[in-house]
Design an enzyme around this catalytic site. Structure first.
Site, mmCIF file in Angstrom:
data_model
loop_
_atom_site.group_PDB
_atom_site.id
_atom_site.type_symbol
_atom_site.label_atom_id
_atom_site.label_comp_id
_atom_site.label_asym_id
_atom_site.label_seq_id
_atom_site.Cartn_x
_atom_site.Cartn_y
_atom_site.Cartn_z
ATOM 1 N N GLU A 132 0.842 -1.211 0.000
ATOM 2 C CA GLU A 132 0.000 0.000 0.000
ATOM 3 C C GLU A 132 0.870 1.252 0.000
ATOM 4 O O GLU A 132 0.574 2.239 -0.668
ATOM 5 C CB GLU A 132 -0.950 0.015 1.201
ATOM 6 C CG GLU A 132 -1.979 -1.093 1.188
ATOM 7 C CD GLU A 132 -2.761 -1.173 -0.123
ATOM 8 O OE1 GLU A 132 -3.280 -0.153 -0.585
ATOM 9 O OE2 GLU A 132 -2.815 -2.283 -0.696
ATOM 10 N N TRP A 170 1.789 1.775 -3.433
ATOM 11 C CA TRP A 170 0.739 2.425 -4.234
ATOM 12 C C TRP A 170 0.857 3.944 -4.103
ATOM 13 O O TRP A 170 0.716 4.684 -5.073
ATOM 14 C CB TRP A 170 -0.662 1.998 -3.776
ATOM 15 C CG TRP A 170 -1.167 0.777 -4.467
ATOM 16 C CD1 TRP A 170 -1.304 -0.470 -3.919
ATOM 17 C CD2 TRP A 170 -1.620 0.668 -5.838
ATOM 18 N NE1 TRP A 170 -1.807 -1.341 -4.872
ATOM 19 C CE2 TRP A 170 -2.010 -0.669 -6.052
ATOM 20 C CE3 TRP A 170 -1.723 1.565 -6.898
ATOM 21 C CZ2 TRP A 170 -2.499 -1.115 -7.275
ATOM 22 C CZ3 TRP A 170 -2.210 1.118 -8.121
ATOM 23 C CH2 TRP A 170 -2.590 -0.199 -8.305
ATOM 24 N N TRP A 203 -20.219 12.081 -19.839
ATOM 25 C CA TRP A 203 -20.777 11.916 -18.488
ATOM 26 C C TRP A 203 -22.123 12.640 -18.398
ATOM 27 O O TRP A 203 -22.309 13.700 -18.999
ATOM 28 C CB TRP A 203 -19.817 12.501 -17.443
ATOM 29 C CG TRP A 203 -18.446 11.881 -17.417
ATOM 30 C CD1 TRP A 203 -17.294 12.415 -17.892
ATOM 31 C CD2 TRP A 203 -18.096 10.583 -16.910
ATOM 32 N NE1 TRP A 203 -16.227 11.552 -17.707
ATOM 33 C CE2 TRP A 203 -16.696 10.413 -17.096
ATOM 34 C CE3 TRP A 203 -18.812 9.538 -16.306
ATOM 35 C CZ2 TRP A 203 -16.009 9.259 -16.711
ATOM 36 C CZ3 TRP A 203 -18.126 8.385 -15.924
ATOM 37 C CH2 TRP A 203 -16.744 8.256 -16.128
ATOM 38 N N ASN A 237 -10.680 2.754 2.893
ATOM 39 C CA ASN A 237 -10.299 2.563 1.491
ATOM 40 C C ASN A 237 -11.328 1.766 0.692
ATOM 41 O O ASN A 237 -11.650 2.112 -0.446
ATOM 42 C CB ASN A 237 -8.931 1.879 1.410
ATOM 43 C CG ASN A 237 -8.492 1.688 -0.023
ATOM 44 O OD1 ASN A 237 -8.380 2.650 -0.782
ATOM 45 N ND2 ASN A 237 -8.280 0.441 -0.429
ATOM 46 N N TRP A 252 -15.598 11.864 -12.947
ATOM 47 C CA TRP A 252 -14.740 11.584 -11.784
ATOM 48 C C TRP A 252 -14.163 12.862 -11.183
ATOM 49 O O TRP A 252 -13.866 12.919 -9.983
ATOM 50 C CB TRP A 252 -13.618 10.616 -12.163
ATOM 51 C CG TRP A 252 -12.750 11.057 -13.313
ATOM 52 C CD1 TRP A 252 -12.946 10.816 -14.633
ATOM 53 C CD2 TRP A 252 -11.540 11.847 -13.229
ATOM 54 N NE1 TRP A 252 -11.947 11.384 -15.387
ATOM 55 C CE2 TRP A 252 -11.059 12.015 -14.554
ATOM 56 C CE3 TRP A 252 -10.815 12.399 -12.178
ATOM 57 C CZ2 TRP A 252 -9.895 12.733 -14.844
ATOM 58 C CZ3 TRP A 252 -9.661 13.108 -12.467
ATOM 59 C CH2 TRP A 252 -9.216 13.273 -13.786
ATOM 60 N N TRP A 260 -9.278 8.053 -7.912
ATOM 61 C CA TRP A 260 -10.455 8.413 -8.716
ATOM 62 C C TRP A 260 -10.333 7.911 -10.146
ATOM 63 O O TRP A 260 -11.287 7.384 -10.721
ATOM 64 C CB TRP A 260 -10.703 9.929 -8.670
ATOM 65 C CG TRP A 260 -11.551 10.247 -7.479
ATOM 66 C CD1 TRP A 260 -11.132 10.698 -6.264
ATOM 67 C CD2 TRP A 260 -12.975 10.054 -7.373
ATOM 68 N NE1 TRP A 260 -12.196 10.797 -5.407
ATOM 69 C CE2 TRP A 260 -13.338 10.414 -6.057
ATOM 70 C CE3 TRP A 260 -13.963 9.602 -8.245
ATOM 71 C CZ2 TRP A 260 -14.659 10.341 -5.603
ATOM 72 C CZ3 TRP A 260 -15.271 9.530 -7.801
ATOM 73 C CH2 TRP A 260 -15.608 9.896 -6.491
HETATM 74 C C1 LIG Z 1 -11.176 7.381 -4.751
HETATM 75 C C2 LIG Z 1 -9.991 7.300 -3.804
HETATM 76 C C3 LIG Z 1 -9.460 8.472 -3.271
HETATM 77 C C4 LIG Z 1 -8.358 8.411 -2.403
HETATM 78 N N1 LIG Z 1 -7.843 9.573 -1.904
HETATM 79 C C5 LIG Z 1 -6.756 9.540 -1.104
HETATM 80 C C6 LIG Z 1 -6.183 10.739 -0.595
HETATM 81 O O1 LIG Z 1 -6.624 11.854 -0.887
HETATM 82 N N2 LIG Z 1 -5.114 10.636 0.245
HETATM 83 C C7 LIG Z 1 -4.580 9.419 0.577
HETATM 84 O O2 LIG Z 1 -3.604 9.383 1.343
HETATM 85 N N3 LIG Z 1 -5.075 8.275 0.094
HETATM 86 C C8 LIG Z 1 -6.153 8.289 -0.735
HETATM 87 N N4 LIG Z 1 -6.679 7.119 -1.195
HETATM 88 C C9 LIG Z 1 -6.006 5.848 -0.874
HETATM 89 C C10 LIG Z 1 -6.511 5.131 0.413
HETATM 90 O O3 LIG Z 1 -7.898 5.049 0.406
HETATM 91 C C11 LIG Z 1 -6.058 5.819 1.692
HETATM 92 O O4 LIG Z 1 -4.663 6.071 1.630
HETATM 93 C C12 LIG Z 1 -6.304 4.919 2.910
HETATM 94 O O5 LIG Z 1 -7.683 4.638 3.019
HETATM 95 C C13 LIG Z 1 -5.825 5.623 4.159
HETATM 96 O O6 LIG Z 1 -6.088 4.858 5.299
HETATM 97 P P1 LIG Z 1 -4.922 4.213 6.153
HETATM 98 O O7 LIG Z 1 -3.917 5.253 6.487
HETATM 99 O O8 LIG Z 1 -5.544 3.476 7.274
HETATM 100 O O9 LIG Z 1 -4.276 3.218 5.101
HETATM 101 P P2 LIG Z 1 -3.429 1.882 5.276
HETATM 102 O O10 LIG Z 1 -4.243 0.775 4.708
HETATM 103 O O11 LIG Z 1 -2.911 1.704 6.638
HETATM 104 O O12 LIG Z 1 -2.223 2.110 4.255
HETATM 105 C C14 LIG Z 1 -0.976 2.732 4.665
HETATM 106 C C15 LIG Z 1 -0.687 3.945 3.824
HETATM 107 O O13 LIG Z 1 -0.483 3.574 2.467
HETATM 108 C C16 LIG Z 1 -0.993 4.594 1.608
HETATM 109 N N5 LIG Z 1 -2.067 4.001 0.793
HETATM 110 C C17 LIG Z 1 -2.904 2.988 1.146
HETATM 111 N N6 LIG Z 1 -3.712 2.666 0.121
HETATM 112 C C18 LIG Z 1 -3.387 3.500 -0.897
HETATM 113 C C19 LIG Z 1 -3.876 3.677 -2.224
HETATM 114 N N7 LIG Z 1 -4.839 2.898 -2.732
HETATM 115 N N8 LIG Z 1 -3.343 4.654 -2.966
HETATM 116 C C20 LIG Z 1 -2.354 5.435 -2.495
HETATM 117 N N9 LIG Z 1 -1.845 5.321 -1.248
HETATM 118 C C21 LIG Z 1 -2.348 4.359 -0.468
HETATM 119 C C22 LIG Z 1 -1.540 5.701 2.499
HETATM 120 O O14 LIG Z 1 -0.531 6.675 2.663
HETATM 121 C C23 LIG Z 1 -1.816 4.960 3.800
HETATM 122 O O15 LIG Z 1 -1.785 5.787 4.932
HETATM 123 C C24 LIG Z 1 -7.790 7.149 -2.070
HETATM 124 C C25 LIG Z 1 -8.335 5.985 -2.607
HETATM 125 C C26 LIG Z 1 -9.421 6.048 -3.458
HETATM 126 C C27 LIG Z 1 -10.000 4.770 -4.034
#
Ligand SMILES: Cc1cc2nc3c(=O)[nH]c(=O)nc-3n(C[C@H](O)[C@H](O)[C@H](O)COP(=O)(O)OP(=O)(O)OC[C@H]3O[C@@H](n4cnc5c(N)ncnc54)[C@H](O)[C@@H]3O)c2cc1C
Length: 456
Positions: free
Chosen positions: A268, A271, A300, A335, A353, A376
């Site tokens: 993650e 990502w 859209w 997420n 989007w 997105w």
């Molecule tokens: C439509 C959409 C919009 C999003 N917008 C954001 C946003 O504005 N800011 C943001 O930080 N994340 C975003 N994410 C990614 C992800 O949803 C969040 O990072 C995550 O939910 C944060 O929770 P956590 O810290 O508990 O994540 P954890 O599951 O603990 O993951 C650890 C870290 O990995 C990174 N991460 C995890 N999943 C992703 C992912 N899919 N993409 C990129 N980084 C990731 C984050 O920095 C996160 O804190 C988005 C995802 C989607 C589908």
């Protein structure tokens, strides 16, 4: 002569390359330029403003303890920054400025303008990512697909793990801390630690107690299975290197297996890296353009009433509504729900989007241009590793799978609290709760047709 560290999205004192470089010069001071007008233009959420102010105050305390003078200066707008920085350097007899390289196009332009305007050097150091954004494929081009990027990234990290830097030694006697003024509408962010120590404890607790079940638990919004470190990472209260080092210290070499629990968490983080390097190499994506150029032609529907129902959590699809209400109430969304609600907006309501991207930016405490845009565009099937357009989440089966007993829905949609575990996923109109605003099958067909039009 004095070296200057210019803080931006890196509000911490540990593992801070620019702070360490400035402190190594013997005498240094620090500055943060607030840009309230820019924050307005970028629709920064009130909860994030509060969190930013708290983080700045916490940083001010750390720097005061280190004896490093710190100024928080209202520069108004981003465009005024080069002149503000030049003034500041003249006023304080600065010989060299250190900061971290930022990857988004506006920030890179700003830094170039500063370098041109200054008469002293501005050195930009890598910080934002585990590996610099310049990691390229063998043919010299940037990665556009996650899996090979992550494979390469993991191998690089395993062969040469990045070091975390110590906090610089205290330089002078203690100083009174600077204080950040209120700079716009705020919403309480008290549930989110803003002190460096508290964030590090959060990281340690996650890596120690929950990383070992992460892969099994991360998709269930009623379970606290994820780290909730995204807000700290977005503002740089924590570095990704600290995350990697702590994960490795707690979970050992398991982290290199992407199918293990801790390895899934590292994935993650990768990502996050991937979307940042995409934003760096393809700046059009954060300028409102689709990564896949042909999808710009999608017609859209952009129905404002449907959009409002989605924003308010009144679509008649309980899992979507629960996610949207979590966002409105807490400034954060799980997420799995970000994926479900984003997919629903684009593929059930046929709304661009970019509308959803902006709404998330307006609400999220962890708003991050690159990750938000990547998420997105993935959901809308316009991005890099986008979900294929014909794979359309069924919100009801997603709900049955990831909130089987409806615990999460009951919490955020109390109108449905009395529904059975079965009925809660598809209740229809119940009291004040609306019937579904669109039909799943019909919406699906429309989406397929919209994408077919541009593929023909
Ligand atoms: C439509 C959409 C919009 C999003 N917008 C954001 C946003 O504005 N800011 C943001 O930080 N994340 C975003 N994410 C990614 C992800 O949803 C969040 O990072 C995550 O939910 C944060 O929770 P956590 O810290 O508990 O994540 P954890 O599951 O603990 O993951 C650890 C870290 O990995 C990174 N991460 C995890 N999943 C992703 C992912 N899919 N993409 C990129 N980084 C990731 C984050 O920095 C996160 O804190 C988005 C995802 C989607 C589908």
């Amino acid at each position: 002569m004095t070296a200057l560290v210019w803080f931006r999205n890196d509000l911490r004192s540990l593992d801070h390359p620019a702070l360490s470089a400035a402190a190594a010069k013997g005498h240094c001071r620090a500055v943060y330029f607030l840009c309230p007008q820019q924050l307005d233009e970028h629709v920064i959420a009130p909860i994030r403003r509060h969190y930013l102010r708290r983080a700045l105050n916490a940083l001010a305390g750390q720097l005061a303890d280190l004896g490093i003078p710190f100024d928080i200066i209202d520069a108004g707008h981003f465009r005024a920054l080069p002149a503000a920085l030049v003034d500041y350097c003249q006023q304080h007899n600065i010989s060299e400025v250190f900061a971290h390289e930022e990857l988004l196009v506006d920030e890179r332009r700003r830094d170039r303008a500063c370098q041109q305007a200054l008469t002293v050097p501005l050195t930009l150091l890598d910080d934002r990512l585990l590996h610099p954004q310049r990691v390229l494929k063998d043919d010299g081009g940037p990665y556009k697909v996650f899996t090979p990027y992550a494979r390469r990234g993991r191998a690089l990290l395993q062969s040469a793990p990045p070091n975390c830097l110590r906090r610089p030694k205290a330089i002078d006697s203690q100083l009174p801390p600077a204080e950040c003024p209120v700079f716009g509408e705020e919403k309480d962010s008290g549930d989110w630690p803003a002190e460096e120590e508290a964030v590090l404890n959060q990281l340690r607790d996650f890596c120690r107690e929950r990383a070992e079940a992460y892969r099994e638990q991360r998709d269930f919004p009623s379970v606290p299975g994820t780290s909730k470190l995204s807000a700290a990472l977005a503002l740089g209260l924590l570095s990704p290197r600290q995350c990697l080092a702590r994960l490795h210290a707690e979970a050992g070499n398991d982290i290199w297996d992407p199918k293990s629990n801790p390895g899934t968490w590292l994935n993650e983080l990768l990502w996050r890296e991937f979307y940042h390097q995409i934003a760096f190499h393809f700046p059009r994506v954060v300028m409102g353009r689709a990564f896949q150029a042909d999808t710009e032609a999608i017609a859209w529907g952009n129905d404002a009433k449907l959009f409002a129902a989605w924003q308010q959590g009144r679509t008649g699809y309980p899992i979507v509504d629960a996610g949207m209400r979590q966002l409105a109430e807490t400034g954060w969304m799980h997420n799995r729900l970000r994926m479900i609600t984003a997919s629903f907006l684009c593929k059930h309501l046929h709304i661009d989007w970019r509308w959803g991207e902006r709404h998330f930016l307006e609400q999220l405490i962890d708003a991050d241009f690159a990750s938000n845009n990547g998420g997105w565009q993935w959901a809308a099937s316009t991005g890099t590793d986008a979900a294929p357009y014909f794979r359309i989440f069924n919100p009801t089966t997603q709900s049955q799978r990831f909130d089987a007993q409806g615990q999460f829905i009951r919490h955020y949609v109390p109108e449905l609290a009395q529904q059975s575990d079965k009925a809660i996923h598809q209740p229809g109109e119940v009291g004040n709760y609306p019937a579904p605003i669109v039909d799943h099958r019909a919406s699906r067909e429309t989406t397929l047709a919209l994408f077919q039009q541009i593929k023909d």
